[in-house]
Design an enzyme around this catalytic site. Structure first.
Site, PDB file in Angstrom:
ATOM      1  N   TYR A  33      32.667  24.897  84.537  1.00  0.00           N
ATOM      2  CA  TYR A  33      31.227  24.949  84.283  1.00  0.00           C
ATOM      3  C   TYR A  33      30.522  23.831  85.075  1.00  0.00           C
ATOM      4  O   TYR A  33      30.840  22.650  84.904  1.00  0.00           O
ATOM      5  CB  TYR A  33      31.013  24.782  82.784  1.00  0.00           C
ATOM      6  CG  TYR A  33      29.634  24.385  82.301  1.00  0.00           C
ATOM      7  CD1 TYR A  33      29.474  23.248  81.502  1.00  0.00           C
ATOM      8  CD2 TYR A  33      28.501  25.140  82.594  1.00  0.00           C
ATOM      9  CE1 TYR A  33      28.227  22.878  81.021  1.00  0.00           C
ATOM     10  CE2 TYR A  33      27.254  24.770  82.118  1.00  0.00           C
ATOM     11  CZ  TYR A  33      27.119  23.636  81.336  1.00  0.00           C
ATOM     12  OH  TYR A  33      25.891  23.268  80.862  1.00  0.00           O
ATOM     13  N   LYS A  35      26.802  29.552  72.016  1.00  0.00           N
ATOM     14  CA  LYS A  35      27.367  30.770  72.588  1.00  0.00           C
ATOM     15  C   LYS A  35      27.826  31.739  71.505  1.00  0.00           C
ATOM     16  O   LYS A  35      27.517  32.923  71.559  1.00  0.00           O
ATOM     17  CB  LYS A  35      28.568  30.429  73.489  1.00  0.00           C
ATOM     18  CG  LYS A  35      28.277  29.354  74.508  1.00  0.00           C
ATOM     19  CD  LYS A  35      27.232  29.773  75.526  1.00  0.00           C
ATOM     20  CE  LYS A  35      26.914  28.623  76.462  1.00  0.00           C
ATOM     21  NZ  LYS A  35      25.829  28.952  77.396  1.00  0.00           N
TER      22      LYS A  35
END
Lengths: 487, 480
Positions: A153, A277
């Protein structure tokens, strides 16, 4: 440079004037393109569809339904206002006990009740962003390093390094073995650091992986635990996508591994979590640090002062996540919908031979477009990426932004849009792939096969094929410049 | 190899200080009118609990804001997804208008120069990261809020150098004190990057005068450094002289260098009594500071749920007008109660016009003019009198004997009880202890304008109260 200019520069810190925030990278072009021309079903149907944003928007109906039925969860409604005063004053960095209990229980459920989490080890943070920075402040000094398997990420470059002064060193993973984290790669990264006189303080994993969408298997996890114990370095396991696992193999958390018969110094084990998420709540900034190391719990708790979760939000989350029936239903339904979305997307790609990494989790797919590159270089990858943004009108994320060692990979998000937008995005990708001369498709197969299981309408596929065969200059879908360039 | 970082194992978080020890004692034996009437009364907590009813009645009348709705439609999804570090535009607009209203609309603020942060704790740390390198310094007038030691120094590596203020002139900032601090920093090889003031002051409860503000601006101009004005208590000014924000003094200085070097920190924890919601803000005229701080706010954004509530609340001008006025009136009344209660106990305090506390002068009760004596007195007040108040040494005061006493975080009845206990303690102290300098002696000395019996105190002893390692584990909240 004049005296005044030099003076101005010196007035702010290097952190403030430098590029450590990472936002000057070329990858933001994709965002800018989207922002200048954002897709909207009715108002801007030719706009850029956002597929660079790993958001989970599939289950808001369930949540909205719950909030309607539970007015007390909001301290501002007539039902809940009695609690307003006490909640508004509450700034204890331990967090509301009911919040910690509810989060611990949720984390347990997401792991199939195979492990228990202690609410007293739950520490709040300003999202996982805050959690990562805080844990690094606790574990490493400026100049020291964390190892991170690639691809990873992009936000880690800012979160772990910017204000902390800590370095990130890649553990290179390759497509030849599906980007597995091998002991060999770990050792190589560690050796490199030693040679460069950089002290390694820990290893950061994201499991399930962003951008791969895969989970780490038990054997790999055990091997990693053995590695960090041998080197006496920390292991931070970012499990932010834990509840997005939608098919086999299931999720194995680091918390389960350390309960097995394995030599492990628990003081080295830390988990980062968030509701951004799994629940789709990035706006609420609910980040969690869970450490098995008492000193880290205490230190990070003091540091959490810099990013506590709003007590208003703690109260809401505590209510929501203590509703067992709702949580069980949500976890199951969310996984189901993600699985379905993944299936629609991958089947569409299958039809035109676009490769991708087989995955069972996450809000995205790791797509393999290396066969569409002019040459196997990162420059060619960037070129292809610009075509995808500007011509195909999809904002996807190039693998190089994730520090992938091989060009041609792209992360494509699929859970941040409704079904019809998904269909349209797929249409655009398929069309683009068909137009590209590098994609070999068997037209006969496409026309004739009854076994063609298209999740978007067969009629649409027919339309595309028709358009493709016409290839008129007035066609609404432009010919790929990649193709044009060759002629 | 050391397993944790230096930051994790050092004391710079400041929680070993007596300031926090008092809370620990309080938490072991908290006063409750019904269940524990002999418990310790919390007077070390600068919270504003006086005006919740006004907030609650607003909520009653505005169910939409509360229930994730706009015009009756659910906006839960939009809020849940909103994580843009630029902040909810409606929230920032409402907040800057609120800030302007507090300043009598003598200044206007541009929402694009406001950065939202998770409380002013985060705002202050973020500004340090933006304005200074590790090892550089900021000057702070003493006494100051103990939390600054953590917020400004801990993870940033920035140093604090005190600007000594004394009771001889009501703890006002003087040109010589500023210069002395600056030179002192230089002698320690510390590069000074700015001055940070709290206005209104914590713990003094006073507003900076116009001359002090001008002095500060002249000083930072001459030295080419920054000024941070933490105006977290700006809405708590209840009597004259009114509040003058540094931004007001800067009117007309646009496009000068100094314009870019003044930054304001704000929060709704004190003015609105909402510390749990973590609403802080940085306001700066310097684009680069705003840009950098905005990116850094990623580490501590304000929950979108809370931003939405605020945007509705603060854009209701009827509410803000009513709240500000009523809140100030109640604070004024409470302040008066405390001052009069102290007077009955023959204790005086610094004349103040703002804040949620008084700066109380207990020098006459000290055995000797030392910080050891201050600690002794403090322990008596916590354990025997059962009041948790904050000793001046924890605020880095250079003179022993001063204490910060809060008045806005309890009911009237509790405040009265606290004053009775204090009075009894003072009476007992003066009649029983012949070694004490008597209050009469002190007052007569003061009134006769003779040379003060209290010797000049020029050394600055260690203020950190070293605890055993067990106590070091004491966990606290963020109270100012």
């Amino acid at each position: 440079m004049s005296f005044v200019d030099r003076n101005q520069e010196n007035l702010l810190s290097k952190i403030a004037t430098g590029n450590g925030h990472g936002e000057n990278s070329p990858y933001f072009d994709g965002w800018k393109a989207f922002e200048n021309d954002p897709f909207h079903a009715s108002e801007n149907p030719r706009g850029v569809i956002q597929m660079g944003l790993a958001e989970n928007q599939l289950c808001f109906d369930l949540i909205q339904d719950w909030t309607k039925k539970n007015p007390k969860a909001s301290i501002c409604t007539p039902d809940g206002v009695d609690a307003f005063r006490d909640i508004a004053i509450f700034q204890d960095y331990h967090g509301l006990p009911e919040f910690r209990n509810a989060v611990a229980k949720f984390m347990t459920k997401v792991r199939g009740n195979r492990v228990r989490f202690d609410p007293n080890r739950i520490v709040m943070s300003g999202g996982a962003t805050g959690a990562h920075e805080t844990i690094v402040f606790c574990l490493a000094n400026p100049g020291e390093a964390f190892l991170v398997p690639t691809p990873y990420y992009p936000g880690f470059d800012r979160d772990l390094r910017w204000r902390t002064g800590v370095q990130l060193l890649p553990v290179v993973c390759e497509s030849s073995n599906n980007f597995k984290v091998t002991r060999k790669a770990l050792e190589a990264a560690y050796e490199s650091a030693q040679e460069a006189n950089i002290r390694v303080k820990g290893l950061l994993l994201t499991n399930p992986s962003n951008p791969l969408g895969t989970v780490l298997d038990r054997e790999t996890l055990r091997s990693i635990v053995s590695f960090i114990n041998e080197k006496n370095i920390h292991l931070v396991s970012d499990e932010i996508y834990a509840a997005t696992v939608f098919s086999e193999p299931g999720f194995v958390s680091i918390s389960e591994i350390i309960e097995e018969e394995i030599i492990c110094n628990r003081d080295l084990i830390h988990i980062v979590y968030s509701l951004s998420k799994d629940m789709g709540f990035p706006g609420f900034r609910v980040g969690i640090i869970y450490s098995y190391n008492d000193a880290v719990v205490h230190c990070s708790r003091k540091m959490s002062s810099f990013g506590l979760v709003s007590s208003q939000t703690q109260h809401l989350i505590a209510s929501m996540l203590s509703d067992d029936e709702f949580v069980d239903r949500f976890i199951a339904e969310s996984a189901k919908r993600l699985g379905k979305r993944h299936e629609v997307f991958t089947q569409g790609l299958d039809q035109v031979g676009i490769g991708y990494l087989k995955s069972n989790a996450g809000l995205f797919l790791w797509m393999d477009l290396h066969h569409l590159l002019k040459e196997q270089t990162f420059e060619a990858e960037m070129e292809l990426w610009r075509v995808i943004i500007n011509e195909v009108k999809l904002n996807v994320s190039p693998g190089s932004s994730f520090h992938c060692s091989e060009p041609g990979w792209f992360r494509v998000c699929f859970a941040n849009m409704d079904d019809s937008t998904m269909d349209l995005a797929l249409t655009r990708i398929v069309t683009f792939a068909l137009q590209s001369k590098e994609v070999r498709i068997q037209r006969k197969k496409c026309w004739a096969s009854n076994r063609l299981r298209l999740s978007f309408s067969k009629r649409r596929m027919d339309d595309i094929m028709m358009a493709q065969s016409l290839l008129s200059p007035h066609s609404p879908i432009p010919q790929s410049p990649l193709v044009r360039a060759r002629t | 190899m050391k397993p944790l970082s230096r930051k994790a194992t050092c004391n710079t978080h400041g929680q070993d200080s007596s300031y926090f020890l008092g809370w620990q004692k309080y938490e072991n034996n908290p006063f409750d009118e019904v269940r524990n009437p002999n418990g310790i009364i919390q007077m070390g907590l600068a919270e504003n609990q006086l005006s919740f009813d006004i907030l609650e009645s607003w909520l009653d009348m505005n169910p939409d804001a509360a229930g994730f709705k706009r015009d009756g439609n659910s906006i839960f999804r939009e809020l849940a997804l909103f994580q843009d570090y630029h902040g909810l535009p409606a929230c920032k607009k409402a907040l800057v208008e609120f800030m302007a209203e507090i300043r009598g609309n003598k200044v206007t603020f541009d929402p694009s120069r406001l950065v939202l942060t998770a409380g002013s704790t985060s705002a202050n740390e973020t500004l340090m990261f933006c304005l200074a390198e590790a090892g550089e310094a900021f000057l702070l007038p003493t006494p100051y809020y103990p939390g600054f030691d953590r917020d400004l120094k801990w993870r940033t590596g920035v140093e604090i150098v005190p600007i000594h203020c004394t009771s001889s002139n009501g703890f006002r900032i003087t040109a010589s004190a500023l210069e002395e601090a600056y030179q002192g920093a230089r002698k320690r090889n510390l590069r000074v990057k700015g001055v940070l003031v709290t206005n209104p002051s914590n713990p003094l409860g006073t507003t900076l005068s116009l001359s002090e503000l001008n002095l500060l601006l002249d000083f930072i101009t001459a030295k080419d450094i920054h000024l941070i004005s933490d105006e977290i208590y700006s809405g708590t000014v209840f009597s004259s002289p009114g509040f003058v924000s540094v931004m007001e003094v800067l009117n007309g200085y646009e496009n000068t260098e100094v314009w870019n070097r003044v930054h304001i920190v704000y929060s709704l924890s004190k003015d609105l009594g909402l510390p749990g919601f973590r609403i802080g803000a940085i306001y700066s005229n310097d684009e680069m500071v705003v840009a950098a701080a905005t990116k850094m706010s990623s580490f501590g954004l304000v929950s979108s749920q809370t931003q939405y509530l605020l945007s509705a609340l603060l854009s209701d001008k009827n509410f803000t007008k009513k709240y500000l006025f009523e809140n100030q009136e109640r604070l004024k009344q409470r302040h008066k109660m405390l001052v009069m209660g102290l007077q009955k106990a023959r204790i005086s305090c610094l004349k103040s016009n703002a804040g949620l506390f008084c700066w109380v002068d207990m020098r006459p009760l000290l055995h000797s003019n030392t910080f050891e004596s201050e600690m002794e007195l403090w322990k008596k007040i916590v354990y025997d009198v059962r009041l948790n108040i904050s000793p001046g040494s924890s605020c880095h005061c250079t003179e022993p004997g001063w204490f910060r006493v809060c008045f806005a975080n309890m009911s009237e009845a509790t405040l009265n009880l606290a004053m009775q206990r204090l009075k009894k303690f003072v009476v007992d102290s003066t009649t029983n202890n012949s070694n004490n300098r008597s209050l009469d002696h002190y007052y007569s000395a003061k009134n006769s304008k003779k040379k003060s019996l209290i010797p000049k105190w020029s050394l600055i002893p260690k203020w950190v109260f070293r605890l055993s390692s067990r106590d070091r584990d004491r966990e606290s909240s963020d109270e100012r």
